[in-house]
Design a protein around this motif. Structure first.
Motif, PDB file in Angstrom:
ATOM      1  N   LYS A 115      -7.639  -3.987  26.519  1.00 27.68           N
ATOM      2  CA  LYS A 115      -7.008  -3.563  27.605  1.00 27.68           C
ATOM      3  C   LYS A 115      -7.535  -3.326  29.064  1.00 27.68           C
ATOM      4  N   GLY A 116      -6.664  -4.025  29.881  1.00 29.05           N
ATOM      5  CA  GLY A 116      -7.285  -4.018  31.265  1.00 29.05           C
ATOM      6  C   GLY A 116      -8.137  -4.975  31.749  1.00 29.05           C
ATOM      7  N   TRP A 117      -8.553  -6.032  30.652  1.00 23.10           N
ATOM      8  CA  TRP A 117      -9.739  -6.805  31.324  1.00 23.10           C
ATOM      9  C   TRP A 117      -9.101  -7.609  32.349  1.00 23.10           C
ATOM     10  N   LYS A 118     -10.094  -7.941  33.406  1.00 17.33           N
ATOM     11  CA  LYS A 118      -9.956  -8.599  34.696  1.00 17.33           C
ATOM     12  C   LYS A 118     -10.016 -10.106  34.560  1.00 17.33           C
ATOM     13  N   GLU A 119      -9.033 -10.589  35.349  1.00 20.36           N
ATOM     14  CA  GLU A 119      -9.291 -12.062  35.449  1.00 20.36           C
ATOM     15  C   GLU A 119     -10.641 -12.615  35.800  1.00 20.36           C
ATOM     16  N   GLY A 120     -11.385 -13.423  35.116  1.00 21.83           N
ATOM     17  CA  GLY A 120     -12.644 -13.873  35.039  1.00 21.83           C
ATOM     18  C   GLY A 120     -13.682 -13.376  34.040  1.00 21.83           C
ATOM     19  N   THR A 121     -13.169 -12.386  33.430  1.00 23.86           N
ATOM     20  CA  THR A 121     -14.009 -11.747  32.166  1.00 23.86           C
ATOM     21  C   THR A 121     -14.507 -12.866  31.543  1.00 23.86           C
ATOM     22  N   LYS A 122     -15.592 -12.962  30.636  1.00 23.07           N
ATOM     23  CA  LYS A 122     -16.281 -14.041  29.810  1.00 23.07           C
ATOM     24  C   LYS A 122     -16.442 -13.145  28.542  1.00 23.07           C
ATOM     25  N   VAL A 123     -16.191 -14.036  27.348  1.00 26.44           N
ATOM     26  CA  VAL A 123     -16.446 -13.741  26.250  1.00 26.44           C
ATOM     27  C   VAL A 123     -17.454 -15.114  25.462  1.00 26.44           C
ATOM     28  N   THR A 124     -18.374 -14.548  25.194  1.00 30.90           N
ATOM     29  CA  THR A 124     -19.532 -15.672  24.558  1.00 30.90           C
ATOM     30  C   THR A 124     -19.717 -15.721  23.190  1.00 30.90           C
ATOM     31  N   PHE A 125     -19.708 -16.983  22.637  1.00 29.82           N
ATOM     32  CA  PHE A 125     -20.065 -17.258  21.114  1.00 29.82           C
ATOM     33  C   PHE A 125     -21.206 -18.045  21.098  1.00 29.82           C
ATOM     34  N   PRO A 126     -22.227 -17.404  20.791  1.00 32.33           N
ATOM     35  CA  PRO A 126     -23.619 -18.024  20.917  1.00 32.33           C
ATOM     36  C   PRO A 126     -23.738 -19.162  20.042  1.00 32.33           C
ATOM     37  N   LYS A 127     -24.102 -20.430  20.556  1.00 37.44           N
ATOM     38  CA  LYS A 127     -24.411 -21.588  19.440  1.00 37.44           C
ATOM     39  C   LYS A 127     -23.410 -22.163  18.891  1.00 37.44           C
TER      40      LYS A 127
END
Length: 280
Positions: A150-162
């Protein structure tokens, strides 16, 4: 001396005009060691060839001369298992240092309603993976689940390693999803606030008006003003915006932004009336 042969004059690197000699061992190495050490092998006292000693059963009693290549063709041979080359398969092979590839970025489009409520996105990717031989590769599909909070701003990054492509010479790149807002048919986002553009006529702008502003959860909020409305003027409704990223129990505001619609033309009588009413 036995074992030495003169080979006559040579143009090699010896003394100019002098004789040159080469050496080739023709004897039996076992006999030489027997003469100096009193036994056929100098290692007998250590290996106990017939199993003597407490650890005799586990000792390697193979002929040390044959094992190290000293029999038959000379005394100076290397063990047959030694490799003096620098190829990758021998003992002198060099380890290749792997480096990780740069991150692979993907835009992840979300609606304001999804940011308002939170959701889970299932994203399908295709990447290379090594086969069992660790040399050849295959293409493989994988589903990655991205939890939009909820509320995540534009540009927030979610990383999945390798999760990038894997090859014999690299470390797979990280796969990164970057949150992007989808254009909304009604609202415009401003951080945790949402902006509602409310169109009013010139008459409403001058004489006062009421606007029914929609909200993201399907309600409407009545906004009344008796003042003269200027184009671009805003009215703030507290707590009707998006959840705050770090405090999702609290919300931003809804901003009603007035857009005044002017008439395309006026009659002569309307112009005269307005001219008498409005101050110069």
């Amino acid at each position: 001396m036995r074992g030495l042969k003169g080979s006559g004059p040579s143009g090699g690197g010896g003394v100019p005009g002098g004789p040159s000699f080469s050496y080739s061992f023709q004897g039996d190495p076992h006999a030489i060691f027997a003469e100096f050490f009193g036994g056929r092998s100098p290692f007998d006292q250590f290996f106990h060839r017939n199993g003597g000693g407490p650890d005799g059963e586990n000792m390697d009693t193979e002929d040390p001369f044959a094992r190290f290549g000293m029999g038959g063709s000379g005394m100076g041979g290397f063990p047959r298992s030694f490799s003096t080359g620098m190829g990758g398969g021998g003992m002198g092979g060099q380890m290749v240092e792997k480096h990780q590839d740069p991150p692979v970025l993907h835009d992840l489009r979300v609606t304001l309603e999804e940011v308002f409520s939170g959701c889970t996105k299932r994203m399908k990717i295709s990447h290379k993976r090594l086969n069992a031989d660790r040399r050849t590769t295959r293409m493989e599909d994988k589903i990655l689940e991205v939890e939009i909070k909820k509320g995540w701003k534009e540009g927030t990054k979610v990383t999945f390693p390798k999760e990038g492509d894997e090859t014999p010479t690299n470390i797979p790149a990280d796969v990164v999803f970057v949150v992007k807002d989808k254009p909304h048919p009604v609202f415009r986002r401003d951080g945790s606030d949402i902006v509602y553009p409310a169109k009013v006529s010139l008459r409403e702008a001058l004489c006062g008006c009421m606007v029914n502003a929609p909200t993201l959860d399907g309600r409407t909020v009545a906004v009344t003003t008796g003042d003269v409305v200027h184009p671009g003027m805003k009215r703030r409704i507290t707590g009707e915006g998006l959840p705050l990223p770090k405090r999702p129990d609290r919300r931003g505001d809804l901003l009603v932004e007035y857009q005044v619609t002017f008439p395309e033309r006026l009659s002569q009588s309307a112009k005269e009336t307005i001219a008498q009413v409005l101050p110069p």
